[in-house]
Design a protein around this motif. Structure first.
Motif, PDB file in Angstrom:
ATOM      1  N   ILE A  84       0.926  -1.289  -0.020  1.00 23.76           N
ATOM      2  CA  ILE A  84      -0.087   0.061   0.073  1.00 23.76           C
ATOM      3  C   ILE A  84       1.016   1.184  -0.051  1.00 23.76           C
ATOM      4  N   LEU A  85       1.992   1.465   0.797  1.00 24.29           N
ATOM      5  CA  LEU A  85       2.558   2.382   1.027  1.00 24.29           C
ATOM      6  C   LEU A  85       3.435   2.883  -0.092  1.00 24.29           C
ATOM      7  N   THR A  86       3.939   1.673  -1.016  1.00 25.01           N
ATOM      8  CA  THR A  86       4.762   2.129  -2.166  1.00 25.01           C
ATOM      9  C   THR A  86       4.090   2.552  -3.238  1.00 25.01           C
ATOM     10  N   GLY A  87       2.774   2.135  -3.259  1.00 27.32           N
ATOM     11  CA  GLY A  87       1.776   2.428  -4.295  1.00 27.32           C
ATOM     12  C   GLY A  87       1.688   1.332  -5.102  1.00 27.32           C
ATOM     13  N   ALA A  88       2.211   0.065  -4.996  1.00 31.88           N
ATOM     14  CA  ALA A  88       2.136  -1.241  -5.510  1.00 31.88           C
ATOM     15  C   ALA A  88       0.968  -1.322  -5.905  1.00 31.88           C
ATOM     16  N   LYS A  89      -0.008  -1.591  -4.780  1.00 22.31           N
ATOM     17  CA  LYS A  89      -1.454  -2.032  -4.780  1.00 22.31           C
ATOM     18  C   LYS A  89      -2.220  -0.894  -3.937  1.00 22.31           C
ATOM     19  N   PRO A  90      -3.586  -0.733  -4.456  1.00 20.54           N
ATOM     20  CA  PRO A  90      -4.454   0.277  -3.618  1.00 20.54           C
ATOM     21  C   PRO A  90      -5.004  -0.772  -2.396  1.00 20.54           C
ATOM     22  N   ALA A  91      -5.197  -0.164  -1.237  1.00 23.97           N
ATOM     23  CA  ALA A  91      -5.714  -0.982  -0.188  1.00 23.97           C
ATOM     24  C   ALA A  91      -6.904  -1.603  -0.395  1.00 23.97           C
ATOM     25  N   ASP A  92      -7.917  -1.029  -1.244  1.00 24.03           N
ATOM     26  CA  ASP A  92      -9.137  -1.615  -1.397  1.00 24.03           C
ATOM     27  C   ASP A  92      -9.006  -2.805  -2.615  1.00 24.03           C
ATOM     28  N   GLY A  93      -7.936  -2.792  -3.090  1.00 17.48           N
ATOM     29  CA  GLY A  93      -7.722  -3.777  -4.066  1.00 17.48           C
ATOM     30  C   GLY A  93      -6.747  -5.116  -3.605  1.00 17.48           C
ATOM     31  N   ILE A  94      -6.237  -5.073  -2.244  1.00 17.57           N
ATOM     32  CA  ILE A  94      -5.651  -6.305  -1.838  1.00 17.57           C
ATOM     33  C   ILE A  94      -6.470  -7.203  -1.167  1.00 17.57           C
ATOM     34  N   PRO A  95      -6.601  -8.536  -1.436  1.00 14.61           N
ATOM     35  CA  PRO A  95      -7.286  -9.171  -0.787  1.00 14.61           C
ATOM     36  C   PRO A  95      -6.950  -9.851   0.687  1.00 14.61           C
ATOM     37  N   VAL A  96      -7.833  -9.999   1.627  1.00 10.28           N
ATOM     38  CA  VAL A  96      -7.497 -10.621   2.831  1.00 10.28           C
ATOM     39  C   VAL A  96      -7.233 -12.013   2.618  1.00 10.28           C
ATOM     40  N   GLU A  97      -6.109 -12.475   3.352  1.00  9.38           N
ATOM     41  CA  GLU A  97      -5.507 -13.795   3.121  1.00  9.38           C
ATOM     42  C   GLU A  97      -5.082 -14.376   4.587  1.00  9.38           C
ATOM     43  N   THR A  98      -4.898 -15.664   4.203  1.00  5.76           N
ATOM     44  CA  THR A  98      -4.749 -16.564   5.496  1.00  5.76           C
ATOM     45  C   THR A  98      -3.360 -17.228   4.935  1.00  5.76           C
ATOM     46  N   LEU A  99      -2.195 -17.487   5.734  1.00  2.43           N
ATOM     47  CA  LEU A  99      -0.985 -18.128   5.444  1.00  2.43           C
ATOM     48  C   LEU A  99      -1.585 -19.655   5.209  1.00  2.43           C
ATOM     49  N   ASN A 100      -0.722 -20.174   4.419  1.00  2.34           N
ATOM     50  CA  ASN A 100      -1.141 -21.612   4.107  1.00  2.34           C
ATOM     51  C   ASN A 100      -0.395 -22.429   5.039  1.00  2.34           C
ATOM     52  N   ARG A 101       0.440 -22.287   5.796  1.00  4.58           N
ATOM     53  CA  ARG A 101       1.237 -23.124   6.584  1.00  4.58           C
ATOM     54  C   ARG A 101       0.852 -23.099   8.302  1.00  4.58           C
ATOM     55  N   PHE A 102       0.525 -24.117   8.749  1.00  6.19           N
ATOM     56  CA  PHE A 102       0.274 -24.238  10.277  1.00  6.19           C
ATOM     57  C   PHE A 102       1.286 -25.281  11.082  1.00  6.19           C
ATOM     58  N   SER A 103       1.358 -24.927  12.159  1.00  5.81           N
ATOM     59  CA  SER A 103       2.388 -25.706  12.932  1.00  5.81           C
ATOM     60  C   SER A 103       1.207 -26.330  14.250  1.00  5.81           C
ATOM     61  N   LEU A 104       1.635 -27.651  14.371  1.00  6.47           N
ATOM     62  CA  LEU A 104       0.999 -28.394  15.286  1.00  6.47           C
ATOM     63  C   LEU A 104       1.811 -28.289  16.393  1.00  6.47           C
ATOM     64  N   LEU A 105       1.707 -27.815  17.503  1.00  4.78           N
ATOM     65  CA  LEU A 105       2.059 -27.627  18.936  1.00  4.78           C
ATOM     66  C   LEU A 105       1.587 -28.686  19.820  1.00  4.78           C
ATOM     67  N   LEU A 106       2.458 -29.499  20.582  1.00  2.00           N
ATOM     68  CA  LEU A 106       2.093 -30.410  21.530  1.00  2.00           C
ATOM     69  C   LEU A 106       2.963 -30.041  22.863  1.00  2.00           C
ATOM     70  N   ARG A 107       2.238 -30.281  24.087  1.00  3.79           N
ATOM     71  CA  ARG A 107       3.022 -30.024  25.344  1.00  3.79           C
ATOM     72  C   ARG A 107       2.973 -31.505  26.048  1.00  3.79           C
ATOM     73  N   ILE A 108       4.121 -32.072  26.239  1.00  5.64           N
ATOM     74  CA  ILE A 108       4.056 -33.452  26.794  1.00  5.64           C
ATOM     75  C   ILE A 108       3.973 -33.333  28.044  1.00  5.64           C
ATOM     76  N   GLY A 109       4.169 -32.207  28.883  1.00  5.56           N
ATOM     77  CA  GLY A 109       3.962 -32.320  30.269  1.00  5.56           C
ATOM     78  C   GLY A 109       2.414 -32.360  30.385  1.00  5.56           C
ATOM     79  N   ALA A 110       1.774 -31.649  29.805  1.00 11.26           N
ATOM     80  CA  ALA A 110      -0.024 -31.832  30.016  1.00 11.26           C
ATOM     81  C   ALA A 110      -0.488 -33.323  29.559  1.00 11.26           C
TER      82      ALA A 110
END
Length: 345
Positions: A297-323
């Motif tokens: 947005i700040l560099t003018g590469a894309k207008p704010a209303d033209g940038i889609p809302v997105e989610t990262l495609n990578r998720f991490s599985l966290l496990l706590r062995i103590g529990a």
């Protein structure tokens, strides 16, 4: 039901190689900002130390864009109306908001853009908003409908359920949540729908409200005790500011006391409290992704209303062995092979 490393941990990040530190080049984009007159960014966050803020600052610093980042803590969303005049007086080029409640308090709903109550004359990038369409922050993910865009941080509910059921075939899950948070009403609704498809019962453990309508966090121990009596085997904690961020230690302690497993959809509660597991987007990476959108947005590469809302495609599985040891409920080997083991403090 199988859960593979590919399903949970892989897939190119939507923003390229953010997690690995690779950065897009903005050298060719026209930018009005210089070292003498840098871009002014105001960040509104419940806490300065959240990963979203750290990742955002890291990305902007690495992008080469001259910018000053003014991080302001807003612990209570009720304070936002009194802060707006000062934010406007600072004349920022961009505002960044962290989490759903603070975002709504800053920009309002897309179908009620009241400039006297909300920021409407400056581009806004939000980070870690659970469901910006259901919360009416934006009209749609692909076309926000106004100069507001950002990042989501929660794995799809079907993937969350698949992860939970890969640990054990739970029959009843208790959702402990604050019904005053719109994003949690949506999250629990989606959880119930997916659970029904999987033949799992969801025990609704919404926090009660006091005479003024405020949620009563002190009721969490009783809600967990009630869930245990109702036959729940696992407590689900969604992206809830009050329950997950503010009371994770209480949830962890009382769940273990009643020998209930716990699953959380956000990162920090699992790292801070004795919760069993979670499937998360690392907050630092979510913040970097928001930083990418801010720089576009700040560099003018894309207008704010033209940038889609997105989610990262990578998720991490966290496990706590103590529990897991406390519950005498050790993770299946297929999960141990793909998980990050969180060490007890």
């Amino acid at each position: 039901m199988s859960l593979s490393r590919r399903t949970v941990l892989t897939g190119a990040l939507t923003a390229g190689t953010l997690a690995a530190g690779g950065l897009p080049s903005f050298a060719q984009a026209a930018s009005p900002f210089t070292a003498a007159k840098p871009a002014r960014i105001v960040v509104l966050t419940p806490r300065k130390d959240v990963g979203d803020v750290l990742g955002l600052r890291d990305f902007i610093a690495s992008s080469g864009l001259p910018a000053t980042v003014d991080v302001r803590e807003v612990p209570q969303v009720s304070a936002m109306p009194s802060l707006l005049p000062d934010i406007r007086a600072a004349k920022p080029d961009l505002v960044v908001t962290v989490f759903t409640p603070l975002t709504l308090a800053a920009v309002g709903r897309h179908d009620d853009p009241d400039p006297s109550r909300f920021l409407t004359d400056v581009p806004v990038v939000f980070t870690s908003v659970t469901d910006p369409v259901a919360s009416r922050v934006v009209r749609s993910l692909d076309r926000p409908g106004r100069a507001v865009t950002g990042t989501r941080h929660i794995a799809p509910v079907a993937v969350q359920m698949k992860t939970m059921l890969s640990y054990r075939r739970w029959k009843t899950i208790a959702a402990v949540y604050n019904p005053a948070e719109d994003n949690m009403v949506v999250a629990v609704r989606d959880l119930k729908e997916e659970a029904a498809r999987q033949g799992v019962e969801v025990h609704d453990a919404a926090l009660p409200r006091d005479a003024s309508g405020a949620p009563v966090a002190a009721a969490i121990p009783d809600l967990i005790a009630d869930a245990a009596r109702a036959g729940a085997e696992l407590v689900y904690i969604g992206p809830d500011t009050l329950v997950a961020s503010g009371n994770n230690a209480v949830v962890a302690e009382r769940a273990l006391a009643h020998r209930l497993a716990t699953f959380c959809s956000t990162e920090l509660p699992i790292r801070r409290a004795n919760l069993l597991m979670g499937l998360v987007s690392p907050a630092v990476n979510v913040g970097r992704f928001a930083g990418l959108k801010a720089v576009e947005i700040l560099t003018g590469a894309k207008p704010a209303d033209g940038i889609p809302v997105e989610t990262l495609n990578r998720f991490s599985l966290l496990l706590r062995i103590g529990a897991a040891k406390h519950l005498d409920l050790y993770p299946p080997m297929r999960l141990l092979n793909i998980a990050e083991i969180v060490q007890d403090a």
